[in-house]
Design an enzyme around this catalytic site. Sequence first.
Site, short mmCIF file in Angstrom:
data_model
loop_
_atom_site.label_atom_id
_atom_site.label_comp_id
_atom_site.label_asym_id
_atom_site.label_seq_id
_atom_site.Cartn_x
_atom_site.Cartn_y
_atom_site.Cartn_z
N ARG A 101 0.87 -1.23 -0.13
CA ARG A 101 0.07 0.04 0.03
C ARG A 101 1.03 1.26 -0.05
NH1 ARG A 101 -5.42 1.34 3.49
NH2 ARG A 101 -6.19 -0.13 2.27
N HIS A 128 -7.47 0.65 -6.32
CA HIS A 128 -7.64 -0.17 -5.13
C HIS A 128 -8.43 -1.58 -5.74
CE1 HIS A 128 -8.04 -1.28 -1.09
NE2 HIS A 128 -8.71 -0.46 -0.57
N GLN A 131 -10.24 -4.01 -3.25
CA GLN A 131 -11.59 -3.40 -2.74
C GLN A 131 -12.71 -3.65 -3.83
OE1 GLN A 131 -12.31 -1.69 0.20
NE2 GLN A 131 -14.29 -2.27 -0.58
N ASP A 218 -17.48 7.05 -1.20
CA ASP A 218 -16.24 6.75 -0.42
C ASP A 218 -16.06 8.27 0.07
OD1 ASP A 218 -13.97 5.96 0.53
OD2 ASP A 218 -12.80 6.23 -1.31
N CYS A 257 -16.50 1.61 1.14
CA CYS A 257 -15.41 0.86 1.40
C CYS A 257 -14.73 0.79 2.82
CB CYS A 257 -14.40 1.04 0.35
SG CYS A 257 -13.81 2.69 0.52
N ARG A 285 -13.77 -8.66 2.07
CA ARG A 285 -12.24 -8.39 1.76
C ARG A 285 -11.48 -9.92 2.22
NH1 ARG A 285 -10.31 -3.45 1.45
NH2 ARG A 285 -8.48 -4.51 0.56
N1 CP Z 1 -11.46 -0.25 2.45
C1 CP Z 1 -10.16 -0.25 2.98
O1 CP Z 1 -9.24 -0.43 2.18
O2 CP Z 1 -9.70 0.06 4.25
P1 CP Z 1 -8.47 0.03 5.24
O3 CP Z 1 -7.98 1.56 4.70
O4 CP Z 1 -8.97 0.19 6.46
O5 CP Z 1 -7.73 -0.96 4.70
N1 NVA Z 2 -10.25 6.66 -1.30
C1 NVA Z 2 -9.76 6.25 0.31
C2 NVA Z 2 -10.12 4.64 0.37
C3 NVA Z 2 -9.36 3.99 1.80
C4 NVA Z 2 -9.63 2.73 1.97
C5 NVA Z 2 -8.30 6.62 0.49
O1 NVA Z 2 -7.59 6.40 -0.43
O2 NVA Z 2 -8.13 6.93 1.49
#
Ligand code: CP
Ligand code: NVA
Length: 299
Positions: A101, A128, A131, A218, A257, A285
């Site tokens: 990540r 993502h 997700q 989101d 999400c 997930r």
């Molecule tokens: N939806 C999601 O990716 O959540 P986190 O940021 O908690 O991993």
């Molecule tokens: N769009 C959000 C998703 C988090 C899971 C971010 O990137 O912070």
Amino acid sequence: MIRHFLKVRDLTKEEFKFLLNRSIELKSGVDRLKCPLIGKSIGMIFEKPSTRTRISFEVAIYQLGAHPIYMSPRDLQLSRGETIKDTAQVLSRYLDGIVIRTFSHSTVEEFSSFSQIPVINALTDNHHPCQAVADIMTILEKKGDLEKILIAYVGDGNNVANSLIEASALVGAKIHIATPEGLEPLKECIDWAKNHTQVKLFNDPYEAVTNADVVYTDVWISMGEEGNQDKKNKFKGFQINSSLLKKAKNDAIVMHCLPAHRGEEITDDVIDGPQSVVLDQAENRLHTEKAILEFLLGM
Ligand code: CP
Ligand code: NVA
């Protein structure tokens, strides 16, 4: 050949469907005691916080019989300037797969170009993909025939939206995207998706949500954008609340999400209401991470 999973469209339609079916099978518990990845070690580098992705991957890796190794970037020599190339090449000598990540999507692309092991994108600023697999699995469970579904995404045209568009295209679901002007999803994702399904862009959330089967939102400020609070002002009228939800079909499901900023992009009564499936979506997930790991690392 090493397969990476950096964005949804790295998969074919058949592979995506295979992942969905396998996720449902894994959720049923039939293979609960099988450990197809026994003896393997899987690294996890997280440069941004995570609750769902990190924990679901760690549990998935454990349940598949492998060993998860969580690495905070500040504990790696990356933080002292070691190159991505050297890091990728060295970690490939120890690990069997790696979950990353990070911020720029080019970081996972560069890492994967030097990696001798599968790289899984656990979220970048642009995509993502993991997700999106859980999102479509959840829609499949709740609604069935995906080709008859209209998904309405309302909010920021961000990483989650980009991956949802690509995933909708792979399964033939129609998708409406309502964003403020200038905050549309990536053009490359939209253009690609339009070759596979109907994608329509809106600036009016009410229009986008009309007769939708799925209403998805989101956060307005993603990780890494915290300094840009002015952006929030552009989302007036884009909140998923009971008035907007009334425009969707009566049996529409509400998705997010998570993490949610309650009172901003979604109201408490909607996210906690009877149409919300956010907890099933979060649970999925785990099942989809297992299917993705099995698929990339071999059963
Ligand atoms: N939806 C999601 O990716 O959540 P986190 O940021 O908690 O991993
Ligand atoms: N769009 C959000 C998703 C988090 C899971 C971010 O990137 O912070």
